[in-house]
Scaffold this motif. Structure first.
Motif, PDB file in Angstrom:
ATOM      1  N   ARG A   1      -3.218  35.470  -0.702  1.00 30.78           N
ATOM      2  CA  ARG A   1      -2.362  35.294   0.295  1.00 30.78           C
ATOM      3  C   ARG A   1      -2.412  34.048   1.045  1.00 30.78           C
ATOM      4  O   ARG A   1      -1.600  33.778   1.612  1.00 30.78           O
ATOM      5  CB  ARG A   1      -2.066  36.826   1.281  1.00 30.78           C
TER       6      ARG A   1
ATOM      7  N   HIS B   1       0.552  31.762   2.662  1.00 30.49           N
ATOM      8  CA  HIS B   1       0.925  31.537   3.954  1.00 30.49           C
ATOM      9  C   HIS B   1       0.576  30.375   4.240  1.00 30.49           C
ATOM     10  O   HIS B   1       1.161  29.763   5.336  1.00 30.49           O
ATOM     11  CB  HIS B   1       0.102  32.604   4.745  1.00 30.49           C
TER      12      HIS B   1
ATOM     13  N   GLU C   1      -0.209  42.235   7.871  1.00 32.63           N
ATOM     14  CA  GLU C   1      -0.049  42.719   6.640  1.00 32.63           C
ATOM     15  C   GLU C   1      -1.281  43.365   6.011  1.00 32.63           C
ATOM     16  O   GLU C   1      -1.252  44.542   5.513  1.00 32.63           O
ATOM     17  CB  GLU C   1       0.441  41.688   5.607  1.00 32.63           C
TER      18      GLU C   1
ATOM     19  N   GLU D   1      -1.819  47.487   5.024  1.00 30.49           N
ATOM     20  CA  GLU D   1      -1.990  47.920   3.620  1.00 30.49           C
ATOM     21  C   GLU D   1      -3.131  48.417   3.372  1.00 30.49           C
ATOM     22  O   GLU D   1      -3.324  49.167   2.217  1.00 30.49           O
ATOM     23  CB  GLU D   1      -1.477  46.705   2.803  1.00 30.49           C
TER      24      GLU D   1
END
Length: 274
Positions: free
Chosen positions: A38, A42, A93, A97
């Motif tokens: 990620r 980002h 996030e 998660e």
């Protein structure tokens, strides 16, 4: 002069870099993999120079459901408000998660600052010795080797005296149990690490283990050993003694700040801190 009992150094007396991706346990490997995946989403190659893990996960000592995910991102330029907002989104996030982590924290710095002369014995040392490369070119190749010197002690933790008023303000403003628990954990960690670096040059080694850090400190300052052990325990179980935060800030912290100034001196001011 050291007592020759230190650890964490190579045969030349230089720091052995902490952590390795090979030490990441199976429970935390999916979190690390997702973080790496990620980062590009980002930040992208235009912003991110390199990324690093630090803390218990790359050391292989992380406890599922207790440990947090700590990472440092070296950006090609100084971080912007947009970069910080993207980091907060990514932290949220990952925390939502993955139940095996209790929070995520991403530090953002520009490459030039990490490699700058003023940060050579603070952020530079942190990247070269305490951070594990995750993605991108490793900045440690552009930094020197380090030894457990008084200069390193001064530049890493010689600012406790200046931060004490702010810490007391935060303690006074922390009303909820969750706020005080989080602050207790942070303050306790800070005091244990500062206590350890106070004696690090005399001990002649390095450890990130908080229990060992408190024990090493206690060898040189037995009158304050019990307080430091209590701080070490609070760093791992911050909710056990709600009153300990005030005790640490009123007792151990001011003594430690004064002793640090007397032994190593004050951390050099940085242009960014003025």
């Amino acid at each position: 002069m050291t007592d020759g009992r230190g650890t964490g150094l190579d045969r030349d007396g230089c720091f052995v870099r902490e952590g390795s991706l090979t030490r990441v346990s199976a429970r935390f490997a999916p979190v690390v993999a997702e973080l790496r995946a990620r980062l590009a989403d980002h930040f992208g190659p235009g912003r991110l120079h390199s990324g690093y893990l630090y803390g218990s996960i790359p050391r292989g000592t992380a406890v599922p459901g207790v440990s947090d995910l700590d990472a440092l991102l070296a950006l090609r330029d100084e971080p912007t408000d947009g970069d910080r907002a993207a980091a907060r989104v990514l932290e949220a996030e990952l925390d939502a998660e993955f139940g095996q982590i209790d929070g995520a924290g991403l530090l953002l710095f520009g490459v030039d600052r990490l490699l700058s002369a003023p940060e050579r014995h603070d952020l530079g040392w942190f990247v070269a010795c305490l951070c594990t490369p995750l993605t991108g070119p490793d900045l440690a190749a552009r930094l020197p080797r380090y030894r457990p010197t008084s200069l390193l002690a001064r530049e890493t933790n010689g600012d406790l005296f200046a931060d004490l008023p702010h810490l007391r303000e935060k303690a006074a403003a922390a009303i909820t149990e969750a706020e005080r628990t989080r602050l207790t954990r942070g303050v306790a960690r800070r005091l244990v690490r500062t206590g350890f670096t106070l004696v690090m040059p005399r001990w002649g080694g390095w450890t990130s283990d908080l229990t060992q850090s408190a024990d090493v400190f206690g060898r040189y300052y037995p009158a304050h050993a019990e307080q430091m052990r209590a701080a070490s325990h609070a760093a791992r179980a911050p909710g056990a003694r709600p009153e300990l935060l005030d005790e640490l800030l009123d007792g151990l912290a001011p003594w430690l700040a004064g002793e640090y100034l007397a032994v190593h001196g004050a951390k050099t001011s940085r242009p960014q801190e003025r």
